[in-house]
Design a protein around this motif. Structure first.
Motif, PDB file in Angstrom:
ATOM      1  N   GLN A  56       4.849  11.021  -8.473  1.00  0.00           N
ATOM      2  CA  GLN A  56       4.149  12.298  -8.421  1.00  0.00           C
ATOM      3  C   GLN A  56       2.710  12.114  -7.934  1.00  0.00           C
ATOM      4  OE1 GLN A  56       4.537  13.803 -12.397  1.00  0.00           O
ATOM      5  NE2 GLN A  56       6.610  14.606 -12.074  1.00  0.00           N
ATOM      6  N   SER A  57       2.065  11.082  -8.422  1.00  0.00           N
ATOM      7  CA  SER A  57       0.682  10.826  -8.020  1.00  0.00           C
ATOM      8  C   SER A  57       0.593  10.501  -6.536  1.00  0.00           C
ATOM      9  CB  SER A  57       0.093   9.675  -8.845  1.00  0.00           C
ATOM     10  OG  SER A  57       0.087   9.982 -10.224  1.00  0.00           O
ATOM     11  N   LEU A  58       1.567   9.750  -6.033  1.00  0.00           N
ATOM     12  CA  LEU A  58       1.569   9.404  -4.615  1.00  0.00           C
ATOM     13  C   LEU A  58       1.755  10.650  -3.754  1.00  0.00           C
ATOM     14  CD1 LEU A  58       1.585   7.439  -2.265  1.00  0.00           C
ATOM     15  CD2 LEU A  58       4.042   7.086  -2.653  1.00  0.00           C
ATOM     16  N   SER A  76      14.246  12.776 -13.663  1.00  0.00           N
ATOM     17  CA  SER A  76      14.213  12.541 -12.211  1.00  0.00           C
ATOM     18  C   SER A  76      14.778  13.748 -11.459  1.00  0.00           C
ATOM     19  CB  SER A  76      15.001  11.272 -11.866  1.00  0.00           C
ATOM     20  OG  SER A  76      16.370  11.424 -12.196  1.00  0.00           O
ATOM     21  N   GLU A  77      15.817  14.385 -12.026  1.00  0.00           N
ATOM     22  CA  GLU A  77      16.349  15.600 -11.395  1.00  0.00           C
ATOM     23  C   GLU A  77      15.314  16.723 -11.390  1.00  0.00           C
ATOM     24  OE1 GLU A  77      21.129  15.141 -12.440  1.00  0.00           O
ATOM     25  OE2 GLU A  77      19.800  16.316 -13.742  1.00  0.00           O
ATOM     26  N   ALA A  78      14.587  16.853 -12.510  1.00  0.00           N
ATOM     27  CA  ALA A  78      13.556  17.894 -12.590  1.00  0.00           C
ATOM     28  C   ALA A  78      12.477  17.676 -11.523  1.00  0.00           C
ATOM     29  CB  ALA A  78      12.934  17.902 -13.986  1.00  0.00           C
ATOM     30  N   TYR A  85      13.873  18.769  -8.154  1.00  0.00           N
ATOM     31  CA  TYR A  85      13.885  20.218  -7.985  1.00  0.00           C
ATOM     32  C   TYR A  85      12.469  20.780  -7.804  1.00  0.00           C
ATOM     33  CZ  TYR A  85      18.721  19.770  -9.557  1.00  0.00           C
ATOM     34  OH  TYR A  85      20.047  19.412  -9.676  1.00  0.00           O
ATOM     35  N   MET A  86      11.502  20.130  -8.430  1.00  0.00           N
ATOM     36  CA  MET A  86      10.105  20.545  -8.270  1.00  0.00           C
ATOM     37  C   MET A  86       9.672  20.408  -6.806  1.00  0.00           C
ATOM     38  SD  MET A  86       6.651  18.802  -9.839  1.00  0.00           S
ATOM     39  CE  MET A  86       6.903  17.397  -8.742  1.00  0.00           C
ATOM     40  N   VAL A  87      10.098  19.311  -6.170  1.00  0.00           N
ATOM     41  CA  VAL A  87       9.756  19.099  -4.765  1.00  0.00           C
ATOM     42  C   VAL A  87      10.424  20.156  -3.894  1.00  0.00           C
ATOM     43  CG1 VAL A  87      10.023  17.526  -2.823  1.00  0.00           C
ATOM     44  CG2 VAL A  87       9.338  16.644  -5.031  1.00  0.00           C
ATOM     45  N   LEU A  88      11.688  20.476  -4.188  1.00  0.00           N
ATOM     46  CA  LEU A  88      12.378  21.507  -3.420  1.00  0.00           C
ATOM     47  C   LEU A  88      11.664  22.860  -3.543  1.00  0.00           C
ATOM     48  CD1 LEU A  88      16.143  20.696  -4.144  1.00  0.00           C
ATOM     49  CD2 LEU A  88      14.753  20.013  -2.183  1.00  0.00           C
TER      50      LEU A  88
END
Length: 460
Positions: free
Chosen positions: A428-430, A219-221, A224-227
């Motif tokens: 992620q899909s959403l 969930s942390e990864a 960070y991907m979104v950031l």
């Protein structure tokens, strides 16, 4: 008398053979039937009427006040458009020059000198003549030069209009791209807040032994991907603003703009009938005026086979009368007519005519290709709009389903009947679907801009 009898038929033959030289350019037959493809009909037959959105002023198509201000600024400052306006002025000057060719050319040619024979006292001689020359355009050489210059002027004006339509469309596309990126950044920022809370939730569930450490770090990864994606979006916004600023011929700066939800573009796209492209598309006009120019160049090459009639005259004063020097000076006047028939340049004239005819055929091919290109661009824009419409409908259903999927998987994870991977996959899909939905909306807006530009809109 016998000479007149011989010259009369010869002159008549020359006049009759040169009739084609005086003909005005006329547009060749072009087939525009079926030039537009229908994006939904299996027969590719688009049902059209004379209503054409290209006839709308750009202010009625792009109603956003911020966008209108940018377009006005672009029309005032864009480098390519300013250069095109200068080309129009150059063509106007060239046309003025060709028109002045009908008038006699006058020049003042003063001369003076001192002469002495056998050490005698020097005598001063002078003349002050005005020399004139006038070519009588009996066989259309100057006429076709003037007509070619007029076609060049119309071509430069059409090119300026083509650049103007391109500037309007480019500014609109950049503007709507910024609105799309703004909305995607907004959604991503909202998602980052939710996913940060999700990380906190996963940590709490780990404390309660409901998930393991792998769920927390995963969930942390994702968070960070979104950031990281937010940083990419901000960079794209900055680069798009810089590109738009360059188009407006100003230093890179922040662009004032509205929101994508507030945009109101035409929902009924009217492409008109294909024959209207000949009058509306500036680039088609450019190609046609280039064809007209080569037509007149061919006529000018034909005129080179006929005699050139020139009248030369002198009027002024001089103190030299043969071998005598008179004081004061006396008036002098002379008029001489000359007829020059090309003899030794016939081979060069034939080659020049062949070149002109070949260039005319090349221009005809370019004109026909310009019409086909215009029809293809209109068809592509219509299909892009229909594709975007279809995608938006399906994307809304996809987002609705994915929102439920995220909700259900989170509930199941809480109950212990689902895994954290299912929750992360659904989230992620959403996000991906939401970002794609904004891209679909931009695609539809882009299709309207492209169709307006493809039809020749943006000149008014």
């Amino acid at each position: 008398m016998k000479i007149k009898i011989l010259l009369y038929p010869l002159c008549m033959a020359l006049l009759l053979s040169s009739c084609h030289i005086y003909k005005q350019y006329s547009r060749p037959e072009v087939d525009t039937q079926g030039l537009y493809r229908d994006p939904v009909s299996t027969t590719d037959t688009l049902v059209s009427d004379t209503s054409n959105m290209a006839n709308l002023p750009w202010e009625q198509v792009f109603t956003d006040p911020d966008l209108q201000a940018l377009i006005r600024l672009g029309l005032e400052r864009n480098t390519d458009l300013q250069a095109a306006l200068l080309r129009v002025k150059e063509a106007q000057a060239s046309l003025m020059t060709s028109r002045l060719s009908y008038l006699p050319s006058l020049s003042l040619a003063p001369q003076g000198g001192v002469s002495s024979f056998d050490k005698s006292h020097g005598s001063w001689s002078w003349s002050l003549p005005v020399v004139g020359s006038w070519e009588i355009d009996l066989f259309g050489k100057i006429l076709n030069t003037k007509r070619a210059a007029k076609a060049a002027l119309l071509q430069s004006e059409a090119y300026q209009q083509a650049v103007q339509t391109q500037v309007v469309a480019a500014i609109a596309n950049y503007y709507y791209m910024l609105l799309m990126l703004d909305k995607q950044l907004e959604i991503t920022e909202e998602t980052s807040v939710l996913w940060k809370k999700n990380v906190e939730t996963m940590r709490a569930m780990k404390e309660a032994a409901m998930v393991n450490e792998a769920g927390v770090v995963q969930s942390e990864a994702n968070y960070y991907m979104v950031l990281a994606s937010m940083a990419d979006l901000k960079n794209q916004i900055r680069e798009t603003e810089n590109s738009l600023s360059l188009l407006l011929r100003q230093a890179p700066q922040k662009i004032a703009r509205g929101r994508i939800e507030d945009q109101q573009l035409p929902t009924v796209l009217q492409a008109g009938v294909p024959i209207q492209l000949l009058g509306n598309r500036p680039d088609v006009k450019v190609a046609e005026m280039a064809l007209a120019g080569t037509y007149y160049n061919t006529n000018e090459a034909r005129a080179a086979f006929y005699p050139q009639i020139t009248i030369n005259g002198t009027y002024g004063w001089t103190n030299q009368a043969g071998n005598l020097i008179t004081n004061p000076g006396k008036m002098i006047a002379s008029v001489i007519g000359s007829l020059t028939q090309p003899l030794f340049y016939r081979g060069a004239n034939i080659a020049r005519l062949k070149i002109a005819k070949a260039q005319q055929q090349e221009a005809l091919l370019s004109f026909e290709q310009a019409i086909l290109n215009a029809g293809s661009e209109v068809s592509n824009a219509l299909n892009l709009y229909q594709t975007a419409q279809d995608k938006i409908v399906q994307r809304e259903k996809q987002i609705e389903s994915l929102e439920k999927s995220v909700e259900y998987t989170q509930e199941l994870l809480t109950l212990g009947t689902s895994t954290y991977l299912e929750v992360l996959t659904a989230q992620q899909s959403l996000l991906s679907a939401q970002l794609s939905g904004i891209a679909d909306e931009f695609q539809r807006m882009q299709a309207v801009v492209n169709l307006y530009h493809a039809l020749g809109g943006g000149v008014k």
